[in-house]
Design an enzyme around this catalytic site. Sequence first.
Site, PDB file in Angstrom:
ATOM      1  N   HIS A 139       0.935  -1.440  -0.032  1.00  0.00           N
ATOM      2  CA  HIS A 139      -0.099   0.136  -0.128  1.00  0.00           C
ATOM      3  C   HIS A 139       0.989   1.323   0.157  1.00  0.00           C
ATOM      4  O   HIS A 139       1.800   1.327   0.935  1.00  0.00           O
ATOM      5  CB  HIS A 139      -0.820   0.091   1.111  1.00  0.00           C
ATOM      6  CG  HIS A 139      -1.827   1.293   1.308  1.00  0.00           C
ATOM      7  ND1 HIS A 139      -1.970   2.083   2.295  1.00  0.00           N
ATOM      8  CD2 HIS A 139      -2.752   1.550   0.451  1.00  0.00           C
ATOM      9  CE1 HIS A 139      -2.856   2.696   2.090  1.00  0.00           C
ATOM     10  NE2 HIS A 139      -3.490   2.542   1.129  1.00  0.00           N
ATOM     11  N   ARG A 140       0.848   2.002  -1.175  1.00  0.00           N
ATOM     12  CA  ARG A 140       1.554   3.270  -1.357  1.00  0.00           C
ATOM     13  C   ARG A 140       2.967   2.818  -1.228  1.00  0.00           C
ATOM     14  O   ARG A 140       3.838   3.607  -0.591  1.00  0.00           O
ATOM     15  CB  ARG A 140       1.146   4.455  -0.154  1.00  0.00           C
ATOM     16  CG  ARG A 140      -0.333   4.641  -0.328  1.00  0.00           C
ATOM     17  CD  ARG A 140      -0.602   5.767   0.706  1.00  0.00           C
ATOM     18  NE  ARG A 140      -2.132   5.681   0.935  1.00  0.00           N
ATOM     19  CZ  ARG A 140      -2.926   6.339   1.871  1.00  0.00           C
ATOM     20  NH1 ARG A 140      -2.052   7.075   2.761  1.00  0.00           N
ATOM     21  NH2 ARG A 140      -4.088   6.276   1.993  1.00  0.00           N
ATOM     22  N   GLU A 172       0.648  -0.587  -4.665  1.00  0.00           N
ATOM     23  CA  GLU A 172      -0.453   0.235  -4.830  1.00  0.00           C
ATOM     24  C   GLU A 172       0.100   1.822  -4.762  1.00  0.00           C
ATOM     25  O   GLU A 172       0.724   2.027  -3.878  1.00  0.00           O
ATOM     26  CB  GLU A 172      -1.503   0.016  -3.950  1.00  0.00           C
ATOM     27  CG  GLU A 172      -2.882   0.717  -4.055  1.00  0.00           C
ATOM     28  CD  GLU A 172      -2.947   2.222  -3.150  1.00  0.00           C
ATOM     29  OE1 GLU A 172      -3.891   2.988  -3.415  1.00  0.00           O
ATOM     30  OE2 GLU A 172      -2.062   2.258  -2.501  1.00  0.00           O
ATOM     31  N   ASP A 179      -1.218   6.248  -5.735  1.00  0.00           N
ATOM     32  CA  ASP A 179      -2.343   7.419  -6.210  1.00  0.00           C
ATOM     33  C   ASP A 179      -1.845   8.110  -7.042  1.00  0.00           C
ATOM     34  O   ASP A 179      -0.768   8.781  -7.001  1.00  0.00           O
ATOM     35  CB  ASP A 179      -2.759   7.865  -4.797  1.00  0.00           C
ATOM     36  CG  ASP A 179      -3.189   6.910  -3.588  1.00  0.00           C
ATOM     37  OD1 ASP A 179      -4.094   6.297  -3.813  1.00  0.00           O
ATOM     38  OD2 ASP A 179      -2.199   6.652  -2.695  1.00  0.00           O
ATOM     39  N   HIS A 226      -1.289  10.577  -2.482  1.00  0.00           N
ATOM     40  CA  HIS A 226      -2.313  10.313  -2.095  1.00  0.00           C
ATOM     41  C   HIS A 226      -3.329  11.402  -1.875  1.00  0.00           C
ATOM     42  O   HIS A 226      -4.589  11.390  -2.565  1.00  0.00           O
ATOM     43  CB  HIS A 226      -2.250   9.768  -0.498  1.00  0.00           C
ATOM     44  CG  HIS A 226      -3.727   9.259  -0.368  1.00  0.00           C
ATOM     45  ND1 HIS A 226      -4.427  10.100   0.854  1.00  0.00           N
ATOM     46  CD2 HIS A 226      -4.497   8.088  -0.469  1.00  0.00           C
ATOM     47  CE1 HIS A 226      -5.773   9.569   0.972  1.00  0.00           C
ATOM     48  NE2 HIS A 226      -5.487   8.355   0.329  1.00  0.00           N
ATOM     49  N   GLU A 268      -4.326   3.755  -8.501  1.00  0.00           N
ATOM     50  CA  GLU A 268      -5.497   4.313  -7.828  1.00  0.00           C
ATOM     51  C   GLU A 268      -5.657   5.869  -8.404  1.00  0.00           C
ATOM     52  O   GLU A 268      -4.853   6.750  -7.966  1.00  0.00           O
ATOM     53  CB  GLU A 268      -5.531   4.309  -6.471  1.00  0.00           C
ATOM     54  CG  GLU A 268      -6.855   4.831  -5.934  1.00  0.00           C
ATOM     55  CD  GLU A 268      -7.038   5.020  -4.431  1.00  0.00           C
ATOM     56  OE1 GLU A 268      -8.204   5.695  -4.020  1.00  0.00           O
ATOM     57  OE2 GLU A 268      -6.580   4.370  -3.848  1.00  0.00           O
ATOM     58  N   LYS A 276      -7.267   9.056  -7.723  1.00  0.00           N
ATOM     59  CA  LYS A 276      -7.717  10.122  -6.682  1.00  0.00           C
ATOM     60  C   LYS A 276      -8.733  11.117  -7.221  1.00  0.00           C
ATOM     61  O   LYS A 276      -9.772  11.305  -6.982  1.00  0.00           O
ATOM     62  CB  LYS A 276      -6.852  10.658  -5.796  1.00  0.00           C
ATOM     63  CG  LYS A 276      -5.880   9.434  -5.173  1.00  0.00           C
ATOM     64  CD  LYS A 276      -6.561   8.427  -4.354  1.00  0.00           C
ATOM     65  CE  LYS A 276      -7.324   9.068  -3.058  1.00  0.00           C
ATOM     66  NZ  LYS A 276      -7.857   8.216  -2.237  1.00  0.00           N
ATOM     67  N   ASP A 309       0.168  -1.878   4.439  1.00  0.00           N
ATOM     68  CA  ASP A 309       1.519  -1.148   4.437  1.00  0.00           C
ATOM     69  C   ASP A 309       2.565  -1.912   4.956  1.00  0.00           C
ATOM     70  O   ASP A 309       3.867  -1.207   4.893  1.00  0.00           O
ATOM     71  CB  ASP A 309       1.081   0.101   5.690  1.00  0.00           C
ATOM     72  CG  ASP A 309       0.031   0.886   5.559  1.00  0.00           C
ATOM     73  OD1 ASP A 309      -0.144   1.180   4.234  1.00  0.00           O
ATOM     74  OD2 ASP A 309      -0.659   1.370   6.408  1.00  0.00           O
TER      75      ASP A 309
END
Length: 251
Positions: free
Chosen positions: A12-13, A39, A41, A54, A113, A115, A233
């Site tokens: 995640h990120r 992943e 954003d 993000h 993703e 945003k 994470d």
Amino acid sequence: MKSNRAVKVIGHRGAAGEAPENTLASFLLAAEQGADMVELDVHLSADGKLIVCHDETLDRTTDQTGAIRDLTSDAVLASDAGSWFSPDFSGERIPLLEEVYEALPDSMEINVEVKDAAGSALDDNLLEFLHEGKRIERTVVSSFDHKLLVRLKNKEPQLRIGLLYAADLVDHAGYAALLNVDVFSLHPFHELIGAKDTANAVTAGMAVYPYTANEPAQWQRLLDIGVTGIITDYPGKLKTYLSSRLMIEPN
């Protein structure tokens, strides 16, 4: 207990629990830890560049302020995106999307993703980017904006799209079918999906990648209900956990 063997580890990120989120340091750490996918954003800058961040603004994760859509890419890239996390990451900056693709091995998948789609201004920009090289083959585009995903899928049928949502739908797979386009994956909040929901989605040919699970008890519940990937994470810790579970599973 369901087998762990096909479960993807999705950072995640990047590895946001151990490095500043959405930075090259974070993505490279996730790759080093053995993540199958990262992943991230994206937003569109004032000069049409795909910016990996993000939030809509720089305020939380950099030493600068302002909305990304109102700033040039040069202004965004000049900010320090690491010091807020730790002095060890001082000078780490927000990357362009192309820099992430270039930095990571070609074998690593990337979950982009969206945003802020800036209306529909981002659509063609993102698709043009993904058409270069073989980027589209290693990409899943997800969003809470499902109309955006339908637009992108209709423009590019090869694109893999993933539905982000934070609701325990009556019929998760059935909702995806209502979009009248092929949905590659479901990305529900990890607490809001059960075994029957997952089984129905997998039977319908969709991957299930819940977000953002960071504790062993959460990982085990997701394994037990049969998910195909876990967004976390802590990709290194999840990788270790999956390996330990494999060692005690019967052949």
